[in-house]
Design a protein around this motif. Structure first.
Motif, mmCIF file in Angstrom:
data_model
loop_
_atom_site.group_PDB
_atom_site.id
_atom_site.type_symbol
_atom_site.label_atom_id
_atom_site.label_comp_id
_atom_site.label_asym_id
_atom_site.label_seq_id
_atom_site.Cartn_x
_atom_site.Cartn_y
_atom_site.Cartn_z
ATOM 1 N N ALA A 278 42.118 35.095 42.457
ATOM 2 C CA ALA A 278 42.789 35.470 40.816
ATOM 3 C C ALA A 278 43.911 34.167 41.028
ATOM 4 N N PRO A 279 44.715 34.644 41.105
ATOM 5 C CA PRO A 279 46.297 33.562 41.487
ATOM 6 C C PRO A 279 46.100 32.671 41.471
ATOM 7 N N ARG B 213 44.694 31.256 38.279
ATOM 8 C CA ARG B 213 44.799 30.588 37.930
ATOM 9 C C ARG B 213 46.340 29.982 37.520
ATOM 10 N N VAL C 83 42.167 36.011 33.842
ATOM 11 C CA VAL C 83 42.910 34.392 34.138
ATOM 12 C C VAL C 83 42.807 34.085 33.114
ATOM 13 N N THR D 171 39.863 41.270 37.264
ATOM 14 C CA THR D 171 41.197 40.453 37.632
ATOM 15 C C THR D 171 41.013 39.160 37.077
ATOM 16 N N THR D 172 39.749 38.367 37.477
ATOM 17 C CA THR D 172 39.066 37.074 37.037
ATOM 18 C C THR D 172 39.793 36.474 35.439
ATOM 19 N N SER E 297 43.413 34.724 29.560
ATOM 20 C CA SER E 297 44.661 34.049 29.636
ATOM 21 C C SER E 297 44.882 32.455 29.525
ATOM 22 N N VAL E 298 43.857 31.684 29.626
ATOM 23 C CA VAL E 298 43.056 30.515 29.709
ATOM 24 C C VAL E 298 43.025 30.250 28.267
ATOM 25 N N HIS F 112 45.983 26.013 35.207
ATOM 26 C CA HIS F 112 46.378 25.916 34.278
ATOM 27 C C HIS F 112 47.460 25.154 34.767
#
Length: 109
Positions: A25-26, A29, A60, A56-57, A63-64, A33
């Motif tokens: 995920a990080p 992300r 992401v 977690t995905t 958030s997008v 971004h």
């Protein structure tokens, strides 16, 4: 996880494959971004080759979506498989995202 992208002016198509989970995920992300930082206002995320997706995905992707929505942009998802689509239906995220069953139906042109 593997992620690639193709840019069409303000539109970007991101293709992910493999497992999208807490470990990846990080990276996902940061990748998404960066594309937004480069000016994409429409993001199509193709999940056709994703074998597994966790919460977690989902975070992401949310958030997008929030970031783009603030500026009038949009995120579309390509989910041709019922097993992944079910996750979005159970969580109610099928009402948040525009979900297509193929890349041909997405806003890439």
């Amino acid at each position: 996880m593997q992620v690639t992208s193709t840019i069409y002016g303000p539109r970007a198509v991101v293709t992910a494959s493999g497992e999208l989970d807490v470990a990846t995920a990080p990276e996902l992300r940061a990748y998404l971004h960066r594309i937004l930082d480069d000016g994409a206002s429409t993001l199509v995320v193709d999940l056709s080759d994703v074998g597994f997706l966790d919460s977690t995905t989902l975070g992401v992707l949310i958030s997008v979506h929030k970031r783009l929505a603030e500026d009038g942009g949009v995120v579309e998802l390509v989910i041709p498989h019922a097993r992944l689509l079910r996750i979005f239906q159970i969580t109610g995220l099928d009402r948040v995202f525009t979900i297509r069953d193929s890349l041909a139906g997405a806003a890439v042109q």
